[in-house]
Design a protein around this motif. Structure first.
Motif, short mmCIF file in Angstrom:
data_model
loop_
_atom_site.label_atom_id
_atom_site.label_comp_id
_atom_site.label_asym_id
_atom_site.label_seq_id
_atom_site.Cartn_x
_atom_site.Cartn_y
_atom_site.Cartn_z
N LEU A 14 -88.45 13.54 -138.23
CA LEU A 14 -88.84 15.17 -137.59
C LEU A 14 -89.69 15.60 -138.92
O LEU A 14 -88.92 16.33 -139.80
CB LEU A 14 -87.57 15.95 -137.59
CG LEU A 14 -87.90 17.15 -136.59
CD1 LEU A 14 -88.64 16.84 -135.19
CD2 LEU A 14 -86.36 17.74 -136.31
N PRO A 15 -90.72 15.06 -139.11
CA PRO A 15 -91.51 15.47 -140.30
C PRO A 15 -91.74 17.26 -140.43
O PRO A 15 -92.12 17.40 -141.78
CB PRO A 15 -92.93 14.98 -139.92
CG PRO A 15 -92.57 13.82 -139.07
CD PRO A 15 -91.76 14.31 -138.37
N SER A 16 -91.52 17.92 -139.59
CA SER A 16 -91.70 19.25 -139.48
C SER A 16 -90.68 20.20 -140.34
O SER A 16 -91.07 21.35 -140.51
CB SER A 16 -92.02 19.79 -138.43
OG SER A 16 -90.75 19.69 -137.41
N VAL A 17 -89.52 19.44 -140.48
CA VAL A 17 -88.53 20.28 -141.44
C VAL A 17 -88.35 19.86 -142.75
O VAL A 17 -89.08 18.96 -143.16
CB VAL A 17 -87.28 19.97 -140.72
CG1 VAL A 17 -87.00 20.32 -139.01
CG2 VAL A 17 -86.80 18.27 -140.70
N ARG A 18 -87.86 20.40 -143.45
CA ARG A 18 -87.50 20.34 -144.76
C ARG A 18 -86.15 19.78 -145.14
O ARG A 18 -86.07 19.75 -146.59
CB ARG A 18 -87.81 21.57 -145.66
CG ARG A 18 -89.41 22.02 -145.77
CD ARG A 18 -90.31 20.69 -146.46
NE ARG A 18 -89.67 20.24 -147.70
CZ ARG A 18 -89.78 20.92 -148.97
NH1 ARG A 18 -90.62 22.13 -149.01
NH2 ARG A 18 -89.22 20.69 -150.02
N SER A 19 -85.37 19.29 -144.20
CA SER A 19 -84.13 19.09 -144.55
C SER A 19 -83.73 17.61 -143.96
O SER A 19 -84.98 17.01 -143.18
CB SER A 19 -83.05 19.89 -143.83
OG SER A 19 -83.11 19.83 -142.33
N ALA A 20 -82.93 16.94 -144.39
CA ALA A 20 -82.44 15.36 -143.82
C ALA A 20 -80.94 15.40 -143.92
O ALA A 20 -80.17 16.08 -144.78
CB ALA A 20 -83.28 14.31 -144.63
N THR A 21 -80.54 14.90 -142.74
CA THR A 21 -78.87 14.80 -142.83
C THR A 21 -78.62 13.05 -142.67
O THR A 21 -79.23 12.32 -142.13
CB THR A 21 -78.08 15.24 -141.54
OG1 THR A 21 -78.26 16.70 -141.67
CG2 THR A 21 -76.76 14.92 -141.54
N PHE A 22 -77.82 12.72 -143.70
CA PHE A 22 -77.55 11.39 -143.91
C PHE A 22 -75.99 10.96 -143.60
O PHE A 22 -75.25 11.75 -144.21
CB PHE A 22 -77.73 10.96 -145.09
CG PHE A 22 -77.39 9.40 -145.53
CD1 PHE A 22 -78.42 8.26 -145.00
CD2 PHE A 22 -76.26 8.99 -146.05
CE1 PHE A 22 -78.07 6.99 -145.18
CE2 PHE A 22 -75.83 7.96 -146.33
CZ PHE A 22 -76.81 6.63 -145.87
N GLY A 23 -75.53 10.12 -142.64
CA GLY A 23 -74.33 9.99 -142.34
C GLY A 23 -73.95 8.50 -142.18
O GLY A 23 -74.95 7.57 -142.00
N ILE A 24 -72.85 7.97 -142.35
CA ILE A 24 -72.35 6.71 -141.98
C ILE A 24 -71.14 6.95 -141.06
O ILE A 24 -70.08 7.51 -141.22
CB ILE A 24 -71.85 5.83 -143.26
CG1 ILE A 24 -72.86 5.86 -144.34
CG2 ILE A 24 -71.15 4.59 -143.12
CD1 ILE A 24 -72.58 5.42 -145.68
N TRP A 25 -71.36 6.18 -139.80
CA TRP A 25 -70.17 6.25 -138.77
C TRP A 25 -69.26 4.82 -139.01
O TRP A 25 -70.07 3.61 -139.39
CB TRP A 25 -71.21 6.02 -137.68
CG TRP A 25 -71.73 7.67 -137.48
CD1 TRP A 25 -72.78 8.05 -137.96
CD2 TRP A 25 -71.38 8.62 -136.27
NE1 TRP A 25 -72.95 9.14 -137.39
CE2 TRP A 25 -72.02 9.55 -136.25
CE3 TRP A 25 -70.32 8.65 -135.30
CZ2 TRP A 25 -71.95 10.91 -135.34
CZ3 TRP A 25 -70.02 9.92 -134.63
CH2 TRP A 25 -70.80 10.99 -134.90
N VAL A 26 -68.10 5.05 -138.72
CA VAL A 26 -67.37 3.78 -138.81
C VAL A 26 -66.55 3.71 -137.45
O VAL A 26 -66.09 4.83 -136.95
CB VAL A 26 -66.41 3.96 -140.02
CG1 VAL A 26 -65.37 2.64 -140.26
CG2 VAL A 26 -66.86 4.57 -141.01
N GLN A 27 -66.64 2.55 -136.99
CA GLN A 27 -65.77 2.17 -135.82
C GLN A 27 -64.39 2.06 -135.96
O GLN A 27 -63.83 0.83 -135.92
CB GLN A 27 -66.38 0.93 -134.90
CG GLN A 27 -65.92 0.79 -133.60
CD GLN A 27 -66.75 -0.01 -132.68
OE1 GLN A 27 -67.88 0.19 -132.24
NE2 GLN A 27 -66.22 -1.21 -132.30
N VAL A 28 -63.71 2.79 -136.25
CA VAL A 28 -62.21 2.97 -136.52
C VAL A 28 -61.81 4.52 -136.15
O VAL A 28 -62.54 5.53 -136.67
CB VAL A 28 -61.77 2.47 -137.59
CG1 VAL A 28 -62.57 3.33 -139.18
CG2 VAL A 28 -60.38 2.44 -137.87
N GLY A 29 -60.66 4.59 -135.41
CA GLY A 29 -60.28 5.82 -135.42
C GLY A 29 -58.69 5.77 -135.07
O GLY A 29 -58.13 4.70 -135.34
N SER A 30 -58.11 6.95 -134.73
CA SER A 30 -56.81 6.93 -134.65
C SER A 30 -56.02 5.83 -133.69
O SER A 30 -54.93 5.40 -133.36
CB SER A 30 -55.99 8.24 -134.16
OG SER A 30 -56.85 8.92 -133.26
#
Length: 459
Positions: free
Chosen positions: A51-67
């Motif tokens: 999304l080149p029109s914004v000045r931010s970025a969100t970086f995440g790591i998802w893990v396939q493990v939960g309760s």
């Protein structure tokens, strides 16, 4: 603890890129909204949305493990581990981790759910390399020191106490227990005081080693990002930890679940000296892969998704019996929940439950009007788009989609699926879901005669 290989040394970035597989999953216009996926050696997936029109970025790591992946004695381990990954690595202390992101005005956090965990940072686009380095370091190089385990135990026990002090939140945990019983889906994500107190460093470290393998991870980035640059930076970070050495590793498939867990007609009452009685009346819903989920979303919106919804009008506007009343759906790999929540004075709980139960029964047998369905389609479409107006929401969408479905759906496709829902679709799913016998969870100071009458709501 770090990802290490005793037999294979880390390859250079050029060698990693030589065997990486890259696909364009969604093609945007002029690069805007383009979603690409690269699968690295070791089975690590990297997905980005530009999304080149914004000045931010969100970086995440998802893990396939939960309760849901915890045994009874490990209940709360996934959430405990989420806390511990912020406590320090061989490269950074806990203060170094937090101050690095604070120093650039960014945000960093994590959350644990029943079937997955996510760690993320939102920063200016120019600070994305820092966010990638910090979050990847946390995921691959956590030390999980015994003293940190002991110190964080108190924090988690306070979090459990905070949740228990909020009956409007706690009642949803109670409803999961009512519906699923003593199963992984029925137990609280946070664990209990007893299970958290019983967890030690060795057990949590084994859990980390078992579940935080690259094949169980999805890296997601959204905003003003360049896919190839993100892939190079992620590759470099994981290579340093020796995590990309298994050339034969492939990503795990989306979770399929173990079995369809269902129950009906149960009532659970937790006696608390609260000002309100908090109730959830509900029944089994649909899994997140069920094609009827689009119609169920429209149904839930019309029933209790806004100020014009039927329950809001009947319970709050016409009778003034509750301040908060809504319906919701939760979809898991193999099953789901549909629930109606209301908070009201204890003396009014039976009136509220009767209105809700009668409303569910009426819609199950007669359906909703075309006008209600049309309004719900419009509301759901609008809220879907508005809910994706920041880079954090975009990262969540592509990361969860890759982890849970293994595919990506554009916003236009999502809107088309919602618009394609017909009144007959909604009426059919209403018969299937709302026509089931419900269960009930209540938190509040109900007197004996009031408690004895709760069975009326599920009979």
């Amino acid at each position: 603890m770090t990802f290490r290989s005793s037999t294979t040394t880390a390859r250079t970035s050029s060698e990693v890129r030589a065997v990486a597989r890259t696909q364009t999953l969604l093609q945007g216009q002029n690069g805007i909204g383009t979603v690409r996926r690269t699968t690295l050696p070791g089975g690590l997936r990297v997905v980005t949305e530009s999304l080149p029109s914004v000045r931010s970025a969100t970086f995440g790591i998802w893990v396939q493990v939960g309760s849901r992946d915890e045994t009874p004695t490990l209940n709360g381990a996934t959430h405990y581990l989420e806390h511990l990954l912020f406590k320090g690595t061989a490269k950074r202390s806990a203060l170094d981790i937090s101050s690095a992101i604070d120093a650039v005005g960014g945000e960093m956090n994590a959350f644990t759910a029943k079937e997955y965990t996510c760690y993320y940072a939102r920063v200016l686009d120019t600070d994305l390399p820092l966010a990638i380095d910090v979050v990847c370091d946390m995921l691959t190089g956590s030390l999980i020191e015994a003293e940190d385990v002991d110190a964080e135990r108190g924090v988690i026990l306070e979090e459990i106490a905070m949740t228990e002090d909020d009956p409007g939140d706690c009642v949803h945990d109670l409803f999961s227990k009512t519906m699923f019983g003593d199963t992984p889906l029925g137990r609280p994500v946070l664990g209990t005081v007893d299970t958290v107190n019983a967890l030690d460093r060795a057990r949590i470290a084994r859990f980390y080693k078992k579940h935080y393998d690259p094949t169980h991870l999805v890296v997601a980035a959204a905003g003003n990002v360049d896919h190839d640059t993100v892939v190079r930076q992620v590759s470099r970070a994981f290579e340093k930890a020796g995590a990309l050495s298994r050339t034969d590793a492939v990503p795990v498939a989306p979770r399929e679940g173990r079995r369809d867990l269902r129950t009906a007609g149960r009532v659970d009452l937790l006696d608390r000296k609260t000002e309100q009685a908090h109730v959830v009346l509900g029944m089994p819903g649909l899994s997140r892969t069920d094609e009827r989920r689009w119609a169920l979303g429209v149904l839930s919106t019309a029933l209790g998704g806004g100020m014009s919804s039927r329950l809001f009008q009947e319970v709050r506007e016409k009778r003034g019996l509750a301040y908060s009343v809504y319906s919701y759906t939760s979809g898991f790999a193999d099953c789901g929940l549909f629930g109606v929540y209301a908070g009201c004075r204890p003396s009014q709980v039976h009136d509220v439950l009767k209105i809700c139960r009668d409303g569910l029964d009426q819609i199950a047998s007669e359906g909703l009007s075309d006008e209600e369905i049309g309004r719900a389609v419009g509301q759901l479409s609008g809220s879907t788009v508005l809910g994706l107006e920041d880079t954090g929401a975009l990262m969540n969408r592509i990361g969860k989609s890759e982890l849970c479905w293994g595919t990506q759906m554009s916003v236009d496709d999502m809107l088309a699926r919602i618009a394609a829902v017909t009144p007959d679709d909604v009426r059919a799913v209403a018969r299937d879901v709302l026509g089931q016998r419900p269960s009930l969870s209540v938190i509040g100071p109900l007197k004996d005669k009031q408690a004895d009458r709760l069975d009326e709501a599920v009979s």
